[in-house]
Scaffold this motif. Sequence first.
Motif, mmCIF file in Angstrom:
data_model
loop_
_atom_site.group_PDB
_atom_site.id
_atom_site.type_symbol
_atom_site.label_atom_id
_atom_site.label_comp_id
_atom_site.label_asym_id
_atom_site.label_seq_id
_atom_site.Cartn_x
_atom_site.Cartn_y
_atom_site.Cartn_z
ATOM 1 N N THR A 33 -24.879 -31.655 57.714
ATOM 2 C CA THR A 33 -26.078 -32.468 57.881
ATOM 3 C C THR A 33 -26.483 -33.179 56.592
ATOM 4 O OG1 THR A 33 -27.497 -30.550 57.474
ATOM 5 C CG2 THR A 33 -26.977 -31.072 59.778
ATOM 6 N N ALA A 34 -26.003 -32.718 55.446
ATOM 7 C CA ALA A 34 -26.338 -33.372 54.181
ATOM 8 C C ALA A 34 -25.503 -34.627 53.958
ATOM 9 C CB ALA A 34 -26.146 -32.403 53.018
ATOM 10 N N THR A 35 -24.243 -34.609 54.412
ATOM 11 C CA THR A 35 -23.346 -35.741 54.145
ATOM 12 C C THR A 35 -23.008 -36.535 55.401
ATOM 13 O OG1 THR A 35 -21.343 -34.431 54.498
ATOM 14 C CG2 THR A 35 -22.258 -34.471 52.246
ATOM 15 N N ASP A 36 -23.297 -35.979 56.570
ATOM 16 C CA ASP A 36 -22.951 -36.579 57.854
ATOM 17 C C ASP A 36 -21.435 -36.745 58.027
ATOM 18 O OD1 ASP A 36 -24.020 -37.229 60.321
ATOM 19 O OD2 ASP A 36 -23.945 -39.382 59.930
ATOM 20 N N GLU A 37 -20.672 -35.906 57.337
ATOM 21 C CA GLU A 37 -19.207 -35.912 57.424
ATOM 22 C C GLU A 37 -18.742 -34.754 58.294
ATOM 23 O OE1 GLU A 37 -16.954 -38.071 56.013
ATOM 24 O OE2 GLU A 37 -18.691 -39.283 55.449
ATOM 25 N N PRO A 38 -17.631 -34.922 59.026
ATOM 26 C CA PRO A 38 -17.092 -33.788 59.783
ATOM 27 C C PRO A 38 -16.724 -32.662 58.830
ATOM 28 C CG PRO A 38 -15.641 -35.713 59.924
ATOM 29 C CD PRO A 38 -16.827 -36.112 59.119
ATOM 30 N N HIS A 100 -15.802 -16.481 55.022
ATOM 31 C CA HIS A 100 -14.479 -16.162 55.559
ATOM 32 C C HIS A 100 -13.398 -17.055 54.936
ATOM 33 C CE1 HIS A 100 -11.494 -14.761 58.423
ATOM 34 N NE2 HIS A 100 -11.149 -16.021 58.618
ATOM 35 N N TYR A 101 -13.744 -18.303 54.668
ATOM 36 C CA TYR A 101 -12.793 -19.252 54.080
ATOM 37 C C TYR A 101 -12.994 -19.421 52.572
ATOM 38 C CZ TYR A 101 -11.598 -20.411 58.866
ATOM 39 O OH TYR A 101 -11.170 -20.348 60.176
ATOM 40 N N GLU A 102 -13.821 -18.558 51.995
ATOM 41 C CA GLU A 102 -14.115 -18.590 50.562
ATOM 42 C C GLU A 102 -14.619 -19.962 50.123
ATOM 43 O OE1 GLU A 102 -10.680 -17.069 48.496
ATOM 44 O OE2 GLU A 102 -10.811 -15.144 49.518
ATOM 45 N N LEU A 103 -15.538 -20.523 50.909
ATOM 46 C CA LEU A 103 -16.148 -21.816 50.613
ATOM 47 C C LEU A 103 -17.598 -21.603 50.204
ATOM 48 C CD1 LEU A 103 -14.839 -23.826 53.700
ATOM 49 C CD2 LEU A 103 -13.992 -23.948 51.350
ATOM 50 N N PRO A 104 -18.100 -22.421 49.285
ATOM 51 C CA PRO A 104 -19.510 -22.287 48.899
ATOM 52 C C PRO A 104 -20.420 -22.690 50.054
ATOM 53 C CG PRO A 104 -18.549 -24.244 47.894
ATOM 54 C CD PRO A 104 -17.431 -23.515 48.587
ATOM 55 N N TYR A 105 -21.560 -22.026 50.149
ATOM 56 C CA TYR A 105 -22.525 -22.334 51.203
ATOM 57 C C TYR A 105 -23.894 -22.564 50.586
ATOM 58 C CZ TYR A 105 -25.656 -21.903 55.164
ATOM 59 O OH TYR A 105 -26.622 -22.154 56.104
ATOM 60 N N ALA A 106 -24.565 -23.602 51.047
ATOM 61 C CA ALA A 106 -25.945 -23.870 50.623
ATOM 62 C C ALA A 106 -26.700 -24.440 51.803
ATOM 63 C CB ALA A 106 -25.955 -24.860 49.463
ATOM 64 N N ALA A 107 -27.879 -23.897 52.031
ATOM 65 C CA ALA A 107 -28.737 -24.454 53.084
ATOM 66 C C ALA A 107 -29.252 -25.797 52.609
ATOM 67 C CB ALA A 107 -29.896 -23.505 53.359
ATOM 68 N N GLY A 108 -29.677 -26.635 53.535
ATOM 69 C CA GLY A 108 -30.242 -27.930 53.181
ATOM 70 C C GLY A 108 -31.512 -27.770 52.368
ATOM 71 N N ALA A 109 -31.966 -28.834 51.747
ATOM 72 C CA ALA A 109 -33.132 -28.806 50.870
ATOM 73 C C ALA A 109 -34.381 -28.282 51.576
ATOM 74 C CB ALA A 109 -33.393 -30.201 50.306
ATOM 75 N N GLU A 112 -32.919 -26.548 56.386
ATOM 76 C CA GLU A 112 -32.246 -26.871 57.650
ATOM 77 C C GLU A 112 -30.789 -26.444 57.594
ATOM 78 O OE1 GLU A 112 -31.387 -30.553 55.160
ATOM 79 O OE2 GLU A 112 -33.028 -29.163 55.374
ATOM 80 N N ARG A 113 -30.209 -26.335 58.750
ATOM 81 C CA ARG A 113 -28.812 -25.954 58.836
ATOM 82 C C ARG A 113 -27.940 -27.052 58.245
ATOM 83 N NH1 ARG A 113 -27.650 -23.937 64.766
ATOM 84 N NH2 ARG A 113 -25.640 -23.744 63.815
ATOM 85 N N ARG A 114 -26.823 -26.651 57.685
ATOM 86 C CA ARG A 114 -25.886 -27.613 57.119
ATOM 87 C C ARG A 114 -24.901 -28.119 58.153
ATOM 88 N NH1 ARG A 114 -25.434 -28.303 51.542
ATOM 89 N NH2 ARG A 114 -24.134 -29.950 52.320
ATOM 90 N N LEU A 115 -24.741 -27.419 59.266
ATOM 91 C CA LEU A 115 -23.788 -27.834 60.288
ATOM 92 C C LEU A 115 -24.511 -28.253 61.553
ATOM 93 C CD1 LEU A 115 -21.051 -25.076 59.994
ATOM 94 C CD2 LEU A 115 -21.072 -27.340 58.984
ATOM 95 N N ALA A 116 -24.120 -29.370 62.101
ATOM 96 C CA ALA A 116 -24.688 -29.841 63.352
ATOM 97 C C ALA A 116 -23.540 -30.272 64.253
ATOM 98 C CB ALA A 116 -25.617 -31.027 63.108
ATOM 99 N N ARG A 117 -23.564 -29.822 65.493
ATOM 100 C CA ARG A 117 -22.488 -30.125 66.439
ATOM 101 C C ARG A 117 -22.631 -31.547 66.974
ATOM 102 N NH1 ARG A 117 -21.038 -26.754 71.875
ATOM 103 N NH2 ARG A 117 -19.387 -28.124 72.550
ATOM 104 N N ARG A 118 -21.492 -32.207 67.133
ATOM 105 C CA ARG A 118 -21.472 -33.540 67.749
ATOM 106 C C ARG A 118 -20.313 -33.646 68.674
ATOM 107 N NH1 ARG A 118 -22.964 -37.573 62.973
ATOM 108 N NH2 ARG A 118 -24.972 -36.739 62.596
#
Length: 118
Positions: A33-38, A100-109, A112-118
């Motif tokens: 949701t921060a970058t609008d990228e898949p 699980h994938y050893e990726l950094p995670y940060a909630a939105g400012a 809000e959730r960082r992932l949104a389904r489309r």
Amino acid sequence: MFEIEDIREWRGQSVVDAGKRRIGTLEAIYFDTATDEPSFATVTVGLPTQRKLVFVPLRGCTVGPEYLKVIYDKKQVRDAPAIGTDGELLAADEPQVFAHYELPYAAGASGERRLARR
């Protein structure tokens, strides 16, 4: 990576690992949701009577004829946090997917959730 405009056309295609071993079927794409990228995809895995959706990052993925190839191993993807085929990922569960994938995670400012389904 594939063109965003083409994402809906890839639903139902096979998802394979780097060795081209079939993992499952592409179900949905989740956007940051921060970058609008898949950012992530859900992949249907399991036996017909025990299907579930697992999450896999789209970073580094490529497309081939009738498949989406991810950079993660089949076992790692199949062992990823999952939801039921009609389920929804809860905001509280998102950090587990990233971990699980050893990726950094940060909630939105605004929290809000960082992932949104489309």
